[in-house]
Design a protein around this motif. Structure first.
Motif, mmCIF file in Angstrom:
data_model
loop_
_atom_site.group_PDB
_atom_site.id
_atom_site.type_symbol
_atom_site.label_atom_id
_atom_site.label_comp_id
_atom_site.label_asym_id
_atom_site.label_seq_id
_atom_site.Cartn_x
_atom_site.Cartn_y
_atom_site.Cartn_z
ATOM 1 N N PRO A 46 0.802 -1.230 0.000
ATOM 2 C CA PRO A 46 0.000 0.000 0.000
ATOM 3 C C PRO A 46 0.833 1.277 0.000
ATOM 4 C CG PRO A 46 -0.729 -1.503 1.729
ATOM 5 C CD PRO A 46 0.534 -2.070 1.155
ATOM 6 N N ALA A 47 2.079 1.202 0.404
ATOM 7 C CA ALA A 47 2.931 2.392 0.448
ATOM 8 C C ALA A 47 3.422 2.796 -0.945
ATOM 9 C CB ALA A 47 4.122 2.154 1.372
ATOM 10 N N ARG A 48 3.348 1.885 -1.906
ATOM 11 C CA ARG A 48 3.798 2.187 -3.273
ATOM 12 C C ARG A 48 2.597 2.627 -4.114
ATOM 13 N NH1 ARG A 48 6.228 -2.807 -5.713
ATOM 14 N NH2 ARG A 48 6.529 -1.431 -7.486
ATOM 15 N N ASP A 49 2.699 3.790 -4.702
ATOM 16 C CA ASP A 49 1.636 4.308 -5.547
ATOM 17 C C ASP A 49 1.845 3.882 -6.997
ATOM 18 O OD1 ASP A 49 0.167 5.724 -3.620
ATOM 19 O OD2 ASP A 49 1.531 7.442 -3.758
ATOM 20 N N PRO A 50 0.763 3.785 -7.756
ATOM 21 C CA PRO A 50 0.913 3.555 -9.191
ATOM 22 C C PRO A 50 1.667 4.727 -9.828
ATOM 23 C CG PRO A 50 -1.337 3.115 -8.499
ATOM 24 C CD PRO A 50 -0.639 3.767 -7.330
ATOM 25 N N THR A 51 2.412 4.435 -10.875
ATOM 26 C CA THR A 51 3.165 5.462 -11.579
ATOM 27 C C THR A 51 2.984 5.288 -13.083
ATOM 28 O OG1 THR A 51 5.157 4.088 -11.603
ATOM 29 C CG2 THR A 51 4.948 5.658 -9.792
ATOM 30 N N VAL A 52 3.307 6.365 -13.808
ATOM 31 C CA VAL A 52 3.273 6.346 -15.270
ATOM 32 C C VAL A 52 4.608 6.869 -15.761
ATOM 33 C CG1 VAL A 52 2.138 7.253 -17.328
ATOM 34 C CG2 VAL A 52 0.779 6.705 -15.316
ATOM 35 N N CYS A 53 5.223 6.144 -16.690
ATOM 36 C CA CYS A 53 6.525 6.517 -17.233
ATOM 37 C C CYS A 53 6.400 6.709 -18.742
ATOM 38 C CB CYS A 53 7.554 5.421 -16.974
ATOM 39 S SG CYS A 53 7.649 4.882 -15.270
ATOM 40 N N PHE A 54 7.039 7.747 -19.255
ATOM 41 C CA PHE A 54 7.024 8.027 -20.688
ATOM 42 C C PHE A 54 8.387 7.707 -21.273
ATOM 43 C CE2 PHE A 54 3.674 10.483 -18.863
ATOM 44 C CZ PHE A 54 2.652 10.404 -19.793
ATOM 45 N N ASP A 55 8.409 7.269 -22.515
ATOM 46 C CA ASP A 55 9.658 6.978 -23.218
ATOM 47 C C ASP A 55 10.334 8.298 -23.569
ATOM 48 O OD1 ASP A 55 11.739 6.090 -24.788
ATOM 49 O OD2 ASP A 55 10.464 5.623 -26.513
ATOM 50 N N VAL A 56 11.380 8.635 -22.845
ATOM 51 C CA VAL A 56 12.076 9.894 -23.086
ATOM 52 C C VAL A 56 13.293 9.709 -23.997
ATOM 53 C CG1 VAL A 56 11.314 10.950 -20.933
ATOM 54 C CG2 VAL A 56 13.438 9.646 -20.969
ATOM 55 N N HIS A 57 13.596 8.476 -24.332
ATOM 56 C CA HIS A 57 14.772 8.207 -25.159
ATOM 57 C C HIS A 57 14.444 8.123 -26.642
ATOM 58 C CE1 HIS A 57 17.048 7.694 -21.530
ATOM 59 N NE2 HIS A 57 16.193 6.792 -21.100
ATOM 60 N N GLY A 58 13.196 7.940 -26.950
ATOM 61 C CA GLY A 58 12.800 7.854 -28.358
ATOM 62 C C GLY A 58 12.570 9.218 -28.958
ATOM 63 N N ASP A 59 12.254 9.238 -30.249
ATOM 64 C CA ASP A 59 11.933 10.477 -30.937
ATOM 65 C C ASP A 59 10.640 11.056 -30.365
ATOM 66 O OD1 ASP A 59 14.127 10.167 -32.606
ATOM 67 O OD2 ASP A 59 12.967 9.059 -34.109
ATOM 68 N N HIS A 60 10.489 12.370 -30.516
ATOM 69 C CA HIS A 60 9.258 13.039 -30.068
ATOM 70 C C HIS A 60 8.061 12.398 -30.769
ATOM 71 C CE1 HIS A 60 6.537 16.224 -28.851
ATOM 72 N NE2 HIS A 60 6.086 16.206 -30.096
ATOM 73 N N LEU A 61 6.993 12.207 -30.005
ATOM 74 C CA LEU A 61 5.791 11.580 -30.546
ATOM 75 C C LEU A 61 4.577 12.266 -29.951
ATOM 76 C CD1 LEU A 61 4.446 9.226 -32.139
ATOM 77 C CD2 LEU A 61 4.568 7.911 -30.012
ATOM 78 N N ASP A 62 3.687 12.736 -30.802
ATOM 79 C CA ASP A 62 2.419 13.303 -30.349
ATOM 80 C C ASP A 62 1.411 12.169 -30.263
ATOM 81 O OD1 ASP A 62 3.315 15.957 -30.260
ATOM 82 O OD2 ASP A 62 2.876 16.253 -32.393
ATOM 83 N N ILE A 63 0.926 11.910 -29.059
ATOM 84 C CA ILE A 63 -0.065 10.855 -28.854
ATOM 85 C C ILE A 63 -1.427 11.523 -28.740
ATOM 86 C CG2 ILE A 63 -0.789 8.940 -27.393
ATOM 87 C CD1 ILE A 63 2.132 8.858 -26.340
ATOM 88 N N PRO A 64 -2.394 11.100 -29.534
ATOM 89 C CA PRO A 64 -3.717 11.729 -29.450
ATOM 90 C C PRO A 64 -4.308 11.631 -28.042
ATOM 91 C CG PRO A 64 -3.565 10.332 -31.389
ATOM 92 C CD PRO A 64 -2.335 10.072 -30.565
ATOM 93 N N TYR A 65 -4.981 12.699 -27.656
ATOM 94 C CA TYR A 65 -5.607 12.767 -26.347
ATOM 95 C C TYR A 65 -6.551 11.582 -26.129
ATOM 96 C CZ TYR A 65 -8.460 14.517 -22.506
ATOM 97 O OH TYR A 65 -9.130 14.646 -21.321
ATOM 98 N N ALA A 66 -7.332 11.224 -27.134
ATOM 99 C CA ALA A 66 -8.287 10.110 -27.004
ATOM 100 C C ALA A 66 -7.559 8.806 -26.690
ATOM 101 C CB ALA A 66 -9.113 9.965 -28.279
ATOM 102 N N VAL A 67 -6.373 8.622 -27.232
ATOM 103 C CA VAL A 67 -5.601 7.408 -26.965
ATOM 104 C C VAL A 67 -5.100 7.409 -25.522
ATOM 105 C CG1 VAL A 67 -3.500 6.116 -27.573
ATOM 106 C CG2 VAL A 67 -4.970 7.058 -29.384
#
Length: 156
Positions: A46-67
């Motif tokens: 319970p002490a560990r929260d969910p996290t979200v990580c983005f690929d910062v090593h790849g080329d810039h990518l625009d991900i659609p908001y709906a996705v």
């Protein structure tokens, strides 16, 4: 198995990491098989929260908001499924955590009566079903269920 996005350009792969005690949900760009976002949902601590990580090593990518919304909706569903028991009162969370660690979330029919007796001695009767369900996916009568939302607290 990958789940395709409504537009088919992205997919989500879900896997469990035993060393991390966490579910990983990866949002992939189908055309290049590139993972662009990873959500990590710990389900034991319970002490560990969910996290979200983005690929910062790849080329810039625009991900659609709906996705991103589609991905985060599936991440939220995983959080509910994996972590609902963590919304119980703190003393019950500790009981559940201890039982899950001791029995690894699984208990045989033969072991269940003795563990039930032990849990019943330390948990109020009105909380017994929620603790057993979160610990083993069982009701006090020993039957199993997938309906955790029926006995766990509602989302805030």
């Amino acid at each position: 198995m990958a789940i395709l996005s409504p537009d088919g350009d992205y997919s989500i792969t879900t896997m469990y990491s035993v060393p991390d005690d966490a579910w990983y949900l990866e949002l992939d760009l189908v055309a290049t098989r590139r993972t662009v976002v990873t959500a990590i949902v710990p389900d034991e601590d319970p002490a560990r929260d969910p996290t979200v990580c983005f690929d910062v090593h790849g080329d810039h990518l625009d991900i659609p908001y709906a996705v991103i919304r589609w991905f985060m909706d599936l991440v939220e569903a995983e959080i509910r499924t994996s972590r609902d028991w963590m919304r119980l009162r703190p003393e019950l969370v500790e009981v559940v955590r201890g039982l899950r660690q001791e029995h690894l979330g699984v208990i045989s029919d033969e072991e269940f009566p003795a563990v039930l007796e032990h849990v019943r001695a330390g948990v109020p009767e009105e909380d017994l079903q929620a603790v057993l369900l979160a610990s083993f996916g069982r009701r006090p009568d020993g039957t199993t269920t997938d309906d955790m939302e029926a006995v766990l607290p509602a989302s805030p």
